[in-house]
Design a protein around this motif. Structure first.
Motif, PDB file in Angstrom:
ATOM      1  N   UNK A 290       9.807  -6.264 -33.085  1.00  0.00           N
ATOM      2  CA  UNK A 290       9.264  -4.907 -33.232  1.00  0.00           C
ATOM      3  C   UNK A 290       8.448  -4.775 -34.514  1.00  0.00           C
ATOM      4  N   UNK A 291       8.928  -5.374 -35.590  1.00  0.00           N
ATOM      5  CA  UNK A 291       8.190  -5.322 -36.856  1.00  0.00           C
ATOM      6  C   UNK A 291       6.842  -6.010 -36.714  1.00  0.00           C
ATOM      7  N   UNK A 292       6.800  -7.133 -36.017  1.00  0.00           N
ATOM      8  CA  UNK A 292       5.530  -7.835 -35.817  1.00  0.00           C
ATOM      9  C   UNK A 292       4.551  -6.984 -35.012  1.00  0.00           C
ATOM     10  N   UNK A 293       5.062  -6.272 -34.001  1.00  0.00           N
ATOM     11  CA  UNK A 293       4.191  -5.388 -33.215  1.00  0.00           C
ATOM     12  C   UNK A 293       3.641  -4.278 -34.098  1.00  0.00           C
ATOM     13  N   UNK A 294       4.480  -3.696 -34.944  1.00  0.00           N
ATOM     14  CA  UNK A 294       4.018  -2.627 -35.828  1.00  0.00           C
ATOM     15  C   UNK A 294       2.982  -3.153 -36.815  1.00  0.00           C
ATOM     16  N   UNK A 295       3.175  -4.356 -37.337  1.00  0.00           N
ATOM     17  CA  UNK A 295       2.188  -4.929 -38.249  1.00  0.00           C
ATOM     18  C   UNK A 295       0.866  -5.193 -37.531  1.00  0.00           C
ATOM     19  N   UNK A 296       0.929  -5.597 -36.286  1.00  0.00           N
ATOM     20  CA  UNK A 296      -0.301  -5.808 -35.511  1.00  0.00           C
ATOM     21  C   UNK A 296      -1.067  -4.496 -35.361  1.00  0.00           C
ATOM     22  N   UNK A 297      -0.357  -3.420 -35.050  1.00  0.00           N
ATOM     23  CA  UNK A 297      -1.007  -2.116 -34.919  1.00  0.00           C
ATOM     24  C   UNK A 297      -1.616  -1.675 -36.243  1.00  0.00           C
ATOM     25  N   UNK A 298      -0.908  -1.925 -37.341  1.00  0.00           N
ATOM     26  CA  UNK A 298      -1.449  -1.533 -38.656  1.00  0.00           C
ATOM     27  C   UNK A 298      -2.697  -2.347 -38.987  1.00  0.00           C
ATOM     28  N   UNK A 299      -2.688  -3.634 -38.699  1.00  0.00           N
ATOM     29  CA  UNK A 299      -3.873  -4.456 -38.954  1.00  0.00           C
ATOM     30  C   UNK A 299      -5.069  -3.951 -38.164  1.00  0.00           C
ATOM     31  N   UNK A 300      -4.812  -3.395 -36.990  1.00  0.00           N
ATOM     32  CA  UNK A 300      -5.915  -2.884 -36.171  1.00  0.00           C
ATOM     33  C   UNK A 300      -6.559  -1.642 -36.784  1.00  0.00           C
TER      34      UNK A 300
END
Length: 1346
Positions: A1053-1063
């Motif tokens: 879940x943390x990795x998904x949230x970081x992906x969204x933030x990078x976007x």
């Protein structure tokens, strides 16, 4: 009226407007008779400069009050009518019995809370809103993002009749600026005002009468018109609307432009028209197409507009309007009905005003002119001077910045045609807080008639300033020559920060009741003010009125001033008013010397005892209630002085205590006297207390006045004379003695009167003692300690105690403390074993007071009185372990400090040895406490280490007591960030460390980065702490599989949230803070959801805020964020466009354990995924070949989501995630919401359900009209086909690469073996030649070269 050239004008009317038109020139003209009519032809008006920039809307499109299905439902829901008795005449006695609650008052002003407030605003106190007060119509206006609310603010009804209008074009985001609005003068057909709303985007809506909310259900009229302002620049917004009736309205824009607006046409019918004003060199009297276009400068020259204000109306259809920019540019305009204008005056005022300020106030001479700013202004007096010139007399609220504070100055100027004159300077010294740029409403300045008091309204404070002119004196003449007004009354009404209140709207009330904004108000609600006042709309605090109640004194030589006494009175008598939003703490700018505060406190205390304060009635019906009120006032006074940290001297504190004790004793005496009188038969009511009061000499009591109705001597004494209570007590015995001497020797009578005397004495003394015990604790010890501290280090002088006496008292202090603690404990134990619940409550209260008092006493001995040994013995004896820990650690730190300072040679060898010995003794005492008190001592010591932030001492100190530290940290989940370090470095219990980190990261941690680190370290610790076994060549940990899976899912879940933030990161790179980042992210990636889905917009805003602030998000929040946000650019962001829906599905796999919730959430994801694509274009296959259709299908979010799921094996046979057909998606979350909404209010759940229903309806349209089921199958088959081909290509290419690699390896191996064999042969072979030396060459020349 006038229409742009090129458009079809309306048919010429044969009748003129009922409103008289203004002449086209500034020359006066005699108006025609009211009913005179004339023909209107094409030559009536000829535009002088070609087509105008005017937009006009006729009443062809009604703006609905609320967008509901039934008009009857609309009126019932949005017009709140209070059920009450006979309607009162609101204009007759509006200031008497108005139902308001006084929040504070003094000799100059009164702050009261008005009762009338709509239920909607009272229920949603935190909703973002702003508004205004219109005293000339008696109504208040409040605007939110979605509604305009109008109600009569000055009536005595808690839930007033309320008119609620739905704004046709609401804001898309909660962070958008709020819409602007204004009430409009009543039309000829209505007695109530109208309403115009101007959202910042420029889509204007006008309702002719607010009363239309009551008549819409009868379908009597279509009374709404609207208009979108054309010609607005990109990013330009409306920042202010000015009601300049009867001339019209003015609009100010963020770019610095302004525009004229009218809401009625020439015949008085509803019609909105807007005209931008432009700069130029035209004549000042050439009409709307001349002067208005050419007079004002462009936005670049005007700069940021601070305010646009209209002068008082002098003529019908004409107003003076002044514009001021923040940097000091002023323009005065004459605005006429219909748009005719003329520029009266223009000036750059900054330099002249700053020079005048610095000349009048030398303390500001160093401030930079660049920090000057005009915040607001108002017309000071009549704009027309005696010579007939239209000069603007203005009062400006200005500021000059100085580091962290702002200096505010009121500047009175005269703006003439050819010059600007600075008349008076009035610095504001009581308020220096900088303006809050994030406030909902701008700073406002009000100067109501009779122009004696000005109100500066900030976001959480109001400054009341007297502008009255003082009588002429020589000193006054000198001050006026320096442009400096004499120091008159000035005070600040501050609002409490803890209640989160904010001033979001305001207005003013004038004594003469002149109309200042709405012409000729016919409303029966019109408020007739008795005092000049400002009325505030306070979010979270209701509607407040600040009225100057005695302005006549302001003009006298004895003008009121803010005193310490007045501040104390306000805090004491109004600080305990329920839900009072006013902060009574004295601001640092108004702080008084401690001596002055002490004198004022003593005066107020004595006046309360004498009933000489106007805030408590001096002729009460109940003496008991009166005494309780006065006693509470004295307690409030003491509490206020304590919280204000006023450094009162010792004598003042004791005198205040004595006054409070007198009041408490008098209360007990009265209750016993009242009970005695009640028990006595009629005719025998006279008792001891009556005799005592009569015996007191007249010099020590106030004689009652029978002619004034004061017949009860006892009640009169309790009201006026208990300040001399100590005089009355000795007379109890004297009365018995004189009575006996006068012959009254009956034993029964003597016993009865003796009993009453005992009640008098015991009640008074015991009451005073109990009061002192309950409210002062160990004050006698503190007093002795203060005396010892004061005189122990000084040489004795005359009038001071001797050194021997000081030493004696010091030696006795620990004994006094010991006795006090023991006596209090005895009282606590006795109360605890009583059956009466009142004693149980007393035991609990006394226990808390005892702990605080004992802690203070022991620390006093250790620190101030330098008696740590006695303090340690005392704390250990009574087992006050937190205090004991403090004293021991304090002394250990002192020893360490002395040892460190010894490096400079400050201590000799003997002193150093003593210091070291003392340190070892203290450490030994600490260790003994572990043995003596066990866990209780360990907890007290470790809590102190945490409180003092001594982590090194906590972890490394006393390593032999490791078990206690381990138990302490494991019992305190809040210390988990320390506990896991201890587990790894000290106990080496990796499993416990992993469990601690897992609990911390899953339950309490909110920061995303911290949670990721804690999970990673916890996972590593879990792996380190496990035993391992080998199966099939793979090493796996024994047990703990479920915990590892949990950690893995959370990291996913943390990795998904970081992906969204990078976007979204590139879109927020230019932001200056987190709030700006959120705003930019919502502007770029905010969902284009319809206004019918406000709950989804709110969810997106909340989750975007969490993403920006790096707050850890659960699976449901990530799903909402990923599926509701926009891609901004589908072509360039095509990868994330499909990936985000796959990531949302992946989030459900990681974060939702319940299979039912998982499937429900996935249905919502697939629905939102399919709603993202334009199926209308995809379904239209006309003139398209198969390749075009396939490519178009590959660009859809549905196809990309399928590819992501297939690539990551989410659709494999072993996976629980499967594609969901469109028909199975229908109805998701429309009947039952998922578990995360179960705890919300029913109304909120209903709104969320409605949004899901809207989403489901849109999805059903795709199914029925655009063959979505067919395209769903096509997209899934195409994704599977492409994925299979991709895997095959990757497999074939991989096989070829492996073959080439093996061939290369074999070739390299062969070459290596060949070279190795050749080298070995060469090594073992004999030389075939013999080198020969040459005379002219070196060795290299003798070697044969091959």
């Amino acid at each position: 009226m006038f229409s742009p050239a090129g458009s079809n004008p309306p048919p010429a009317s044969i009748r003129t407007s009922r409103r008289r038109q203004r002449p086209l020139s500034n020359e006066g003209s005699i108006p025609k008779a009211k009913r005179q009519r004339s023909a209107l032809s094409d030559q009536t008006f000829v535009p002088p400069d070609g087509p105008p920039e005017m937009q006009e809307a006729k009443a062809y499109k009604p703006a609905a009050i609320v967008p509901q299905e039934s008009i009857r439902e609309v009126s019932l829901h949005h017009k709140e009518i209070a059920v009450r008795g006979k309607k009162q005449r609101l204009g007759d006695r509006n200031s008497k019995g108005d139902g308001s609650v006084v929040l504070t008052t003094n000799d100059t002003y009164t702050v009261s809370k008005l009762p009338a407030l709509p239920d909607r605003l009272r229920a949603n106190a935190k909703e973002r809103q702003h508004g205004a007060i219109y005293s000339d119509s008696g109504y208040a206006l409040s605007l939110t993002h979605t509604h305009a609310i109008v109600w009569p603010y000055a009536i005595n009804v808690a839930s007033p009749e309320t008119f609620t209008f739905a704004i046709p074009h609401p804001s898309k985001h909660l962070s958008d600026p709020l819409p602007l609005g204004s009430l409009v003068s009543a039309s000829a057909s209505s007695s109530e005002p109208g309403l115009v709303v101007v959202p910042t985007t420029g889509k204007i809506t006008y309702w002719e009468s607010i009363a239309s909310a009551a008549t819409l259900d009868l379908r009597l009229q279509r009374n709404g018109v609207d208009l979108s302002i054309s010609g607005m620049l990109s990013g330009e917004t409306v920042i202010q609307i000015l009601n300049a009736e009867s001339a019209g309205f003015m609009l100010a824009f963020s770019t610095g432009r302004i525009a004229y607006m009218s809401v009625r046409d020439g015949q008085g019918r509803p019609a909105i028209s807007v005209q931008f004003l432009r700069s130029g060199a035209g004549s000042a009297n050439t009409g709307i197409f001349g002067s208005l276009r050419n007079a004002l400068s462009s936005s670049s020259s005007r700069g940021d507009i601070a305010a646009v204000r209209a002068g008082r109306p002098e003529k019908v259809g004409e107003r003076n309007v002044v514009l001021a920019t923040a940097k000091g540019k002023l323009q005065s305009w004459d605005i006429h009905r219909g748009g005719h204008t003329s520029l009266i005056a223009e000036a750059e005022a900054r330099e002249a005003i700053v020079l005048a300020i610095k000349e009048a106030t030398p303390a500001m001479s160093e401030l930079l002119i660049e920090t000057f700013e005009i915040l607001d202004f108002t017309h000071a007096t009549n704009s027309f001077t005696d010579n007939g010139e239209e000069d603007a007399n203005l009062l400006l609220l200005t500021s000059l910045g100085d580091r962290q504070i702002s200096h505010y100055i009121l500047v009175e100027i005269l703006l003439k045609r050819s010059e600007l004159i600075v008349k008076n300077i009035r610095p504001i010294k009581s308020y220096t807080t900088p303006v809050n740029r994030a406030a909902t409403s701008n700073t406002r300045l009000y100067f109501p008639a009779p122009s004696l008091v000005a109100y500066a309204v900030f976001d959480r404070a109001v400054v009341v300033v007297s502008m009255a002119k003082q009588p002429d004196t020589p000193e006054m003449q000198l001050r006026l020559e320096s442009h400096l007004l004499p120091q008159t009354f000035e005070d600040v009404i501050d609002f409490r920060k803890d209640m989160n209140v904010e001033i979001v709207g305001s207005g003013m009330e004038e004594v003469n009741g002149s109309s200042y904004g709405i012409e000729d108000s016919k409303s029966s609600r019109r408020h007739k003010a008795k005092h000049p006042a400002t009325v505030l709309i306070v979010r979270g605090g209701g509607v407040l009125r600040i009225a100057a109640t005695d302005v006549t004194k302001l003009t006298s030589n004895q003008a009121q001033q803010v005193t310490a006494r007045s501040k104390l009175e306000q805090a004491v008598f109004f600080g305990n008013v329920e839900h009072n939003p006013i902060n009574f703490a004295v601001r640092s700018e108004l702080e008084f010397p401690a001596e002055e505060v002490g004198e004022a406190a003593l005066e107020l205390s004595r006046d309360i005892l004498k009933s000489q304060t106007p805030y408590i009635p001096s002729a009460p019906g109940s003496i008991d209630q009166n005494l309780r009120k006065r006693s509470a006032a004295l307690l409030d006074l003491a509490d206020y002085l304590r919280t204000s940290r006023v450094a009162l001297d010792r004598v003042t504190r004791w005198r205040l205590l004595w006054d409070a004790e007198r009041m408490e004793a008098a209360t007990i005496i009265w209750r016993r006297y009242d009970a005695t009188v009640r028990q006595k038969p009629v005719g025998q009511k006279r008792g001891l207390l009556t005799e005592v009061i009569e015996y007191i000499h007249e010099d020590y009591k106030t004689e009652p006045l029978p002619e004034a109705g004061e017949l009860d001597r006892v009640r009169h004494w309790f009201i006026n004379d208990i300040w001399n209570l100590e005089i009355a007590l000795p007379w109890a015995f004297q009365v018995i003695k004189y009575t006996y001497q006068d012959g009254q020797k009956d034993h029964s009578f003597v016993m009865e009167i003796t009993s009453e005397a005992n009640d008098l004495l015991v009640g008074a003394l015991q009451g005073a003692f109990d009061f002192r015990t309950a409210n002062i604790g160990l004050k006698q010890l503190e007093l002795a300690g203060a005396l010892v501290t004061e005189y122990s280090e000084t040489s004795p002088r005359e009038g001071q105690p001797s050194a021997e006496l000081v030493g004696k008292v010091k030696d006795e202090l620990h004994v006094l403390a010991d006795m006090s603690i023991r006596s209090n404990k005895e009282r606590i134990r006795w109360c605890s074993v009583q059956d009466d619940p009142q004693f149980q409550i007393e035991a609990e209260e006394l226990t808390g007071q005892q702990e605080v008092a004992a802690d203070a006493a022991i620390k006093l001995l250790a620190k101030e009185l330098n008696s740590p040994g006695e303090a340690i013995v005392l704390a250990e004896k009574h087992e006050i372990l937190p205090t004991l820990a403090f004293v021991l650690m304090f002394e250990l730190n002192e020893c360490s400090r002395k040892a460190i300072n010894n490096s400079t040679g400050s201590l000799n060898v003997s002193a150093l040895d003593i210091n070291n010995e003392q340190s070892r003794a203290l450490q030994a005492t600490v260790r003994q406490c572990f043995s003596k008190f066990g866990t209780r001592w360990a907890n007290a010591l470790y809590e102190l280490d945490v409180e003092l932030d001594s982590m090194r001492v906590l972890l490394d100190g006393f390593p032999e007591e490791l078990a206690y530290l381990t138990a302490f940290l494991r019992s305190k989940p809040e210390y988990a960030k320390i506990a896991w370090i201890h587990e790894i470095t000290r106990t080496h219990d990796f499993d416990q460390a992993a469990q601690t980190l897992l609990d911390l990261s899953l339950i309490r941690e909110q920061n995303l980065w911290s949670k990721k680190i804690e999970l990673s370290i916890g996972k590593l610790a879990r792996l380190v702490g496990k035993n391992y076994s080998q199966k099939d060549g793979i090493i796996i940990p024994d047990g703990g599989k479920s915990e590892l899976i949990t950690m893995h899912n959370q990291l996913g879940l943390i990795k998904i949230q970081e992906t969204a933030y990078d976007f979204i990161l590139p879109s927020i790179s230019a932001a200056i803070d987190e709030n700006a980042e959120v705003q930019l992210a919502l502007e770029v990636h905010g969902s284009k959801l319809s206004s019918k889905q406000p709950a989804f917009n709110s969810l997106l805003g909340e989750n975007m805020t969490r993403l920006i602030k790096h707050t850890a998000m659960n699976a449901s929040a990530l799903v909402d964020l990923l599926t509701l946000m926009d891609d901004n650019d589908p072509e360039e962001q095509s990868i994330f466009r499909g990936e985000r829906f796959y990531l949302a599905i992946e989030a459900t796999r990681y974060g939702l354990a319940d299979r039912k919730d998982q499937v429900l959430c996935q249905r919502v994801i697939w629905r939102r995924c399919m709603l993202r694509d334009n199926w209308t274009d995809i379904n239209n296959t006309d003139m398209k070949d198969d390749f075009q259709i396939s490519e178009q299908l590959r660009r859809t979010a549905l196809y990309l989501a399928f590819r992501g799921c297939l690539k990551n094996h989410l659709f494999d046979k072993a996976s629980t995630i499967k594609p969901i057909k469109p028909r199975d998606i229908l109805g998701a979350c429309t009947d039952e919401l998922d578990h995360r909404f179960s705890g919300l209010d029913a109304s909120i759940r209903e709104r969320i359900t409605k949004d899901f229903e809207v989403e489901d309806d849109n999805f059903n349209v795709l199914l029925e009209r655009y063959r979505l089921e067919k395209w769903y199958s096509e997209a899934l088959d195409l994704a599977r086909q492409d994925f299979t081909e991709e895997v095959a290509d990757e497999t074939e290419d991989g096989k070829k690469m492996r073959q080439v690699k093996m061939a290369l390896e074999e070739a390299e191996k062969a070459i290596s073996e060949k070279e190795k064999s050749a080298a070995e042969r060469l090594l073992h072979s004999k030389l075939t030649f013999k080198p020969k030396a040459k005379l002219n060459g070196g060795f290299s020349n003798s070697v044969k070269k091959y």
